[in-house]
Motif scaffolding. Structure first.
Motif, mmCIF file in Angstrom:
data_model
loop_
_atom_site.group_PDB
_atom_site.id
_atom_site.type_symbol
_atom_site.label_atom_id
_atom_site.label_comp_id
_atom_site.label_asym_id
_atom_site.label_seq_id
_atom_site.Cartn_x
_atom_site.Cartn_y
_atom_site.Cartn_z
ATOM 1 N N ILE A 164 0.864 -1.183 0.000
ATOM 2 C CA ILE A 164 0.000 0.000 0.000
ATOM 3 C C ILE A 164 0.898 1.229 0.000
ATOM 4 N N GLY A 165 0.674 2.159 -0.932
ATOM 5 C CA GLY A 165 1.439 3.394 -0.946
ATOM 6 C C GLY A 165 0.968 4.324 0.162
ATOM 7 N N VAL A 166 1.879 5.154 0.680
ATOM 8 C CA VAL A 166 1.512 6.045 1.784
ATOM 9 C C VAL A 166 2.297 7.351 1.695
ATOM 10 N N GLY A 167 1.630 8.438 2.077
ATOM 11 C CA GLY A 167 2.274 9.743 2.117
ATOM 12 C C GLY A 167 1.641 10.598 3.198
ATOM 13 N N VAL A 168 2.420 11.542 3.744
ATOM 14 C CA VAL A 168 1.928 12.474 4.759
ATOM 15 C C VAL A 168 2.247 13.886 4.292
ATOM 16 N N LEU A 169 1.213 14.714 4.159
ATOM 17 C CA LEU A 169 1.357 16.091 3.696
ATOM 18 C C LEU A 169 1.004 17.042 4.835
ATOM 19 N N LEU A 170 1.778 18.105 4.983
ATOM 20 C CA LEU A 170 1.542 19.081 6.036
ATOM 21 C C LEU A 170 0.716 20.238 5.491
ATOM 22 N N ILE A 171 -0.377 20.550 6.180
ATOM 23 C CA ILE A 171 -1.257 21.645 5.762
ATOM 24 C C ILE A 171 -0.825 22.898 6.502
ATOM 25 N N SER A 172 -0.526 23.950 5.757
ATOM 26 C CA SER A 172 -0.038 25.179 6.368
ATOM 27 C C SER A 172 -0.379 26.349 5.458
ATOM 28 N N ASP A 173 0.147 27.507 5.801
ATOM 29 C CA ASP A 173 -0.049 28.681 4.944
ATOM 30 C C ASP A 173 0.641 28.493 3.603
ATOM 31 N N ARG A 174 1.597 27.568 3.534
ATOM 32 C CA ARG A 174 2.351 27.340 2.296
ATOM 33 C C ARG A 174 2.008 25.972 1.698
ATOM 34 N N LEU A 233 -9.687 15.849 -8.558
ATOM 35 C CA LEU A 233 -10.120 15.189 -7.330
ATOM 36 C C LEU A 233 -11.240 14.176 -7.575
ATOM 37 N N ALA A 234 -11.729 14.076 -8.792
ATOM 38 C CA ALA A 234 -12.820 13.157 -9.098
ATOM 39 C C ALA A 234 -12.420 11.718 -8.759
ATOM 40 N N SER A 235 -13.331 11.002 -8.114
ATOM 41 C CA SER A 235 -13.173 9.592 -7.718
ATOM 42 C C SER A 235 -12.323 9.403 -6.470
ATOM 43 N N LEU A 236 -11.740 10.470 -5.926
ATOM 44 C CA LEU A 236 -10.985 10.333 -4.679
ATOM 45 C C LEU A 236 -11.929 9.990 -3.528
ATOM 46 N N PRO A 272 1.302 31.534 10.544
ATOM 47 C CA PRO A 272 -0.136 31.432 10.829
ATOM 48 C C PRO A 272 -0.966 31.398 9.549
ATOM 49 N N GLY A 273 -2.070 30.692 9.614
ATOM 50 C CA GLY A 273 -2.974 30.658 8.464
ATOM 51 C C GLY A 273 -2.953 29.324 7.751
ATOM 52 N N THR A 274 -4.119 28.732 7.587
ATOM 53 C CA THR A 274 -4.214 27.420 6.949
ATOM 54 C C THR A 274 -4.729 27.570 5.525
ATOM 55 N N SER A 275 -3.996 27.050 4.576
ATOM 56 C CA SER A 275 -4.399 27.124 3.177
ATOM 57 C C SER A 275 -4.935 25.770 2.729
ATOM 58 N N LEU A 276 -6.187 25.496 3.051
ATOM 59 C CA LEU A 276 -6.778 24.220 2.654
ATOM 60 C C LEU A 276 -6.998 24.134 1.152
ATOM 61 N N LEU A 277 -7.377 25.233 0.537
ATOM 62 C CA LEU A 277 -7.583 25.206 -0.908
ATOM 63 C C LEU A 277 -6.270 24.924 -1.617
ATOM 64 N N GLY A 278 -5.198 25.523 -1.131
ATOM 65 C CA GLY A 278 -3.886 25.225 -1.696
ATOM 66 C C GLY A 278 -3.500 23.774 -1.486
ATOM 67 N N PHE A 279 -3.879 23.219 -0.343
ATOM 68 C CA PHE A 279 -3.598 21.812 -0.059
ATOM 69 C C PHE A 279 -4.291 20.909 -1.073
ATOM 70 N N TRP A 280 -5.564 21.163 -1.351
ATOM 71 C CA TRP A 280 -6.290 20.303 -2.290
ATOM 72 C C TRP A 280 -5.765 20.455 -3.715
ATOM 73 N N THR A 281 -5.296 21.648 -4.057
ATOM 74 C CA THR A 281 -4.673 21.833 -5.375
ATOM 75 C C THR A 281 -3.407 20.993 -5.482
ATOM 76 N N LYS A 282 -2.635 20.948 -4.393
ATOM 77 C CA LYS A 282 -1.413 20.141 -4.379
ATOM 78 C C LYS A 282 -1.746 18.653 -4.459
ATOM 79 N N VAL A 283 -2.767 18.217 -3.726
ATOM 80 C CA VAL A 283 -3.170 16.801 -3.764
ATOM 81 C C VAL A 283 -3.564 16.398 -5.178
ATOM 82 N N ALA A 284 -4.352 17.254 -5.842
ATOM 83 C CA ALA A 284 -4.819 16.932 -7.195
ATOM 84 C C ALA A 284 -3.678 16.796 -8.190
ATOM 85 N N ASP A 285 -2.536 17.423 -7.885
ATOM 86 C CA ASP A 285 -1.407 17.410 -8.819
ATOM 87 C C ASP A 285 -0.401 16.300 -8.522
ATOM 88 N N LEU A 286 -0.633 15.518 -7.457
ATOM 89 C CA LEU A 286 0.283 14.427 -7.152
ATOM 90 C C LEU A 286 0.207 13.353 -8.243
#
Length: 333
Positions: free
Chosen positions: A105-115, A270-273, A204-218
């Motif tokens: 099983i593949g695995v990864g851990v991504l940190l959600i932050s302002d960046r 993100l479709a089918s995730l 400070p500051g959580t960029s969730l939208l940026g996080f999902w953009t990064k996930v979609a590009d993996l």
């Protein structure tokens, strides 16, 4: 005297029986050692096989790798500075689960932050899945018609079948040991990375939208999104940035129309995730409103979304549900 003779005879029988038992035990151990040495030399087939023909003497079990794409489990952990104590608790739970996953099983851990959208965020290097092999008996030269025309051939074919079964058992043990080693090595790397980022603190500051953009590009998401599960630990509140207004307006439009509004900024890919939102609740956050907004955004992006309330008493395995593969025990370094 007759009793003495009888006792002597009985003692002699006991000695002989003990000697025979010892010889049999030694012989069985010696046979196992001989078999292992023969397998190491590739001589596991019965000697009679060559007398049937070179094809019988070269028969070999067939290895097949898993044909389907591997499963992948990605974690996102919110590392906002205002919530680092809880973030550390969640991170430790994620790391323990990631380190326990089997190597296939593949695995990864991504940190959600302002960046979140930037490569400067020290995410864990992705651990790709290692395909697992299975083994079946190799075909015989006689194909589907292996009728024995002699007692010798009949007995030899039986010995070949037994030898292949033994060889397959040996190969499967080796495959299990190989994957156990890979899993232990992965566990060490995962725990080592955790220690490297333990003191990392984002702005400070959580960029969730940026996080999902990064996930979609993996790459793994772009290849097989239907085989990827993303588990996010966050209060789900977007920082006070232009992204926050986008999401709030999207949520209002969705609630008013009962359908997905148009949005150019909606993350593509993100479709089918399968997405599991593990929401941290706090007094300062309108948790239900933010949870519903993200369910709408991600659902309109085509993902399958589940949302849970975070509790330290609920394990990651329980959050994922019974359909997820069971983790294996991993040793921390």
């Amino acid at each position: 005297m007759s009793q003495v003779h009888a006792l002597s005879a009985l003692a002699g029988l006991v000695v002989v029986a003990s000697a025979l038992a010892g010889m049999m035990h030694w012989q069985s151990g010696n046979d196992a050692a001989v078999r292992e040495a023969a397998e190491a030399r590739g001589e596991w087939r019965p000697p009679c096989a060559l007398r049937l023909g070179t094809g019988y003497g070269a028969v070999e079990p067939v290895a097949t790798a898993d044909v389907g794409p591997p499963r992948t489990l990605l974690f996102g952990v919110d590392r906002s500075p205002s919530n680092l104590g809880l973030a550390d608790e969640q991170m430790d739970a994620v790391i323990n689960h990631a380190a326990s996953l089997p190597a296939d099983i593949g695995v990864g851990v991504l940190l959600i932050s302002d960046r979140s959208e930037r490569s400067s965020t020290p995410d864990m290097p992705f651990e790709a899945a290692a395909a697992r092999r299975s083994f079946v008996a190799g075909p015989l030269p006689c194909g589907g018609d292996c009728a024995a025309d002699s007692m010798f051939k009949k007995k030899c074919l039986e010995q070949i079948d037994a030898a292949q079964a033994g060889r397959i058992a040996t190969l499967e043990r080796g495959e299990s040991q190989h994957h156990a080693t890979l899993q232990e090595q992965r566990a060490e790397r995962v725990h080592r990375w955790r220690e490297q980022v333990r003191n990392w603190t984002p702005k400070p500051g959580t960029s969730l939208l940026g996080f999902w953009t990064k996930v979609a590009d993996l790459p793994v998401v772009r290849r097989t999104p239907e085989r990827v599960t993303v588990v996010v630990f966050s209060d789900l509140e977007e920082a006070r940035t232009p992204d926050r207004k986008k999401i709030e307006q999207f949520g209002k439009a969705y609630a008013a129309r009962g359908a997905c509004p148009e949005a150019e900024w909606l993350p593509r890919g993100l479709a089918s995730l399968d997405i599991v939102l593990v929401q941290t609740l706090s007094d300062a956050t309108d948790a239900d409103a933010w949870g519903q907004r993200w369910e709408a955004v991600l659902g309109c992006a085509g993902a399958h979304v589940r949302r849970h309330r975070y509790s330290a008493a609920i394990s990651v395995a329980e959050l994922l549900g019974p359909d997820e593969p069971a983790p294996r025990v991993a040793q921390a370094p």
